[in-house]
Design a protein around this motif. Structure first.
Motif, PDB file in Angstrom:
ATOM      1  N   PRO A  18       0.831  -1.204   0.000  1.00 53.14           N
ATOM      2  CA  PRO A  18       0.000   0.000   0.000  1.00 53.14           C
ATOM      3  C   PRO A  18       0.870   1.261   0.000  1.00 53.14           C
ATOM      4  CG  PRO A  18      -0.748  -1.549   1.663  1.00 53.14           C
ATOM      5  CD  PRO A  18       0.565  -2.063   1.150  1.00 53.14           C
ATOM      6  N   CYS A  19       0.299   2.358  -0.496  1.00 52.02           N
ATOM      7  CA  CYS A  19       1.021   3.626  -0.587  1.00 52.02           C
ATOM      8  C   CYS A  19       0.024   4.765  -0.365  1.00 52.02           C
ATOM      9  CB  CYS A  19       1.669   3.750  -1.961  1.00 52.02           C
ATOM     10  SG  CYS A  19       2.485   5.324  -2.233  1.00 52.02           S
ATOM     11  N   VAL A  20       0.359   5.685   0.522  1.00 55.36           N
ATOM     12  CA  VAL A  20      -0.545   6.803   0.795  1.00 55.36           C
ATOM     13  C   VAL A  20      -0.738   7.684  -0.435  1.00 55.36           C
ATOM     14  CG1 VAL A  20      -0.106   6.848   3.271  1.00 55.36           C
ATOM     15  CG2 VAL A  20       1.308   8.223   1.757  1.00 55.36           C
ATOM     16  N   LEU A  21       0.178   7.631  -1.389  1.00 55.15           N
ATOM     17  CA  LEU A  21       0.059   8.409  -2.617  1.00 55.15           C
ATOM     18  C   LEU A  21      -0.729   7.671  -3.698  1.00 55.15           C
ATOM     19  CD1 LEU A  21       3.719   9.744  -2.840  1.00 55.15           C
ATOM     20  CD2 LEU A  21       1.704  10.891  -1.892  1.00 55.15           C
ATOM     21  N   GLY A  22      -1.164   6.455  -3.384  1.00 56.86           N
ATOM     22  CA  GLY A  22      -1.869   5.648  -4.371  1.00 56.86           C
ATOM     23  C   GLY A  22      -3.195   6.245  -4.780  1.00 56.86           C
ATOM     24  N   ASN A  23      -3.695   5.795  -5.934  1.00 54.99           N
ATOM     25  CA  ASN A  23      -4.982   6.275  -6.429  1.00 54.99           C
ATOM     26  C   ASN A  23      -5.926   5.130  -6.771  1.00 54.99           C
ATOM     27  OD1 ASN A  23      -3.797   5.270  -8.708  1.00 54.99           O
ATOM     28  ND2 ASN A  23      -3.914   7.149  -9.901  1.00 54.99           N
ATOM     29  N   THR A  24      -5.583   3.925  -6.309  1.00 54.82           N
ATOM     30  CA  THR A  24      -6.394   2.746  -6.587  1.00 54.82           C
ATOM     31  C   THR A  24      -6.721   2.046  -5.271  1.00 54.82           C
ATOM     32  OG1 THR A  24      -5.266   2.482  -8.704  1.00 54.82           O
ATOM     33  CG2 THR A  24      -6.484   0.586  -7.882  1.00 54.82           C
ATOM     34  N   ALA A  25      -8.012   1.881  -5.003  1.00 53.45           N
ATOM     35  CA  ALA A  25      -8.450   1.173  -3.798  1.00 53.45           C
ATOM     36  C   ALA A  25      -8.410  -0.322  -4.080  1.00 53.45           C
ATOM     37  CB  ALA A  25      -9.857   1.603  -3.418  1.00 53.45           C
ATOM     38  N   VAL A  26      -7.760  -1.076  -3.198  1.00 51.17           N
ATOM     39  CA  VAL A  26      -7.589  -2.515  -3.405  1.00 51.17           C
ATOM     40  C   VAL A  26      -8.151  -3.254  -2.194  1.00 51.17           C
ATOM     41  CG1 VAL A  26      -5.887  -4.362  -3.708  1.00 51.17           C
ATOM     42  CG2 VAL A  26      -5.561  -2.160  -4.857  1.00 51.17           C
ATOM     43  N   TYR A  27      -8.854  -4.340  -2.467  1.00 51.36           N
ATOM     44  CA  TYR A  27      -9.415  -5.173  -1.398  1.00 51.36           C
ATOM     45  C   TYR A  27      -9.568  -6.600  -1.906  1.00 51.36           C
ATOM     46  CZ  TYR A  27     -13.792  -4.638  -3.978  1.00 51.36           C
ATOM     47  OH  TYR A  27     -14.753  -4.648  -4.951  1.00 51.36           O
ATOM     48  N   ARG A  28      -9.729  -7.538  -0.998  1.00 45.27           N
ATOM     49  CA  ARG A  28      -9.949  -8.938  -1.350  1.00 45.27           C
ATOM     50  C   ARG A  28     -11.419  -9.245  -1.087  1.00 45.27           C
ATOM     51  NH1 ARG A  28      -6.122 -12.965  -2.148  1.00 45.27           N
ATOM     52  NH2 ARG A  28      -4.527 -11.561  -1.352  1.00 45.27           N
ATOM     53  N   ASP A  29     -12.116  -9.768  -2.081  1.00 45.28           N
ATOM     54  CA  ASP A  29     -13.539 -10.059  -1.908  1.00 45.28           C
ATOM     55  C   ASP A  29     -13.746 -11.377  -1.167  1.00 45.28           C
ATOM     56  OD1 ASP A  29     -13.315 -12.160  -3.751  1.00 45.28           O
ATOM     57  OD2 ASP A  29     -14.369 -11.096  -5.357  1.00 45.28           O
ATOM     58  N   GLY A  30     -14.985 -11.774  -0.994  1.00 47.70           N
ATOM     59  CA  GLY A  30     -15.325 -12.975  -0.231  1.00 47.70           C
ATOM     60  C   GLY A  30     -14.813 -14.268  -0.830  1.00 47.70           C
TER      61      GLY A  30
END
Length: 64
Positions: A18-30
């Motif tokens: 992760p990066c505070v300067l990032g512009n893409t939200a990333v998550y793992r789904d179910g």
């Protein structure tokens, strides 16, 4: 680097950390799939998402 599936169903490579300067939200789904989307004013970053940079923005092996 992680490959994600975007909200539109396309594949997008993002940096692994992760990066505070990032512009893409990333998550793992179910199902365990890594998903990504662009946060907006209408749907800001959610508590279970982390910001990442697209890998193309930081890849040092990328041709000039």
């Amino acid at each position: 680097m992680h490959w994600t599936i975007t909200a539109a169903g396309a594949r997008l490579a993002v940096d692994a950390n992760p990066c505070v300067l990032g512009n893409t939200a990333v998550y793992r789904d179910g199902t365990g799939t890594i998903r990504s989307r662009r946060p907006t004013a209408e749907l800001p970053l959610l508590s279970y998402e982390r910001l990442h940079l697209p890998h193309a923005a930081t890849c040092i092996a990328r041709p000039s």
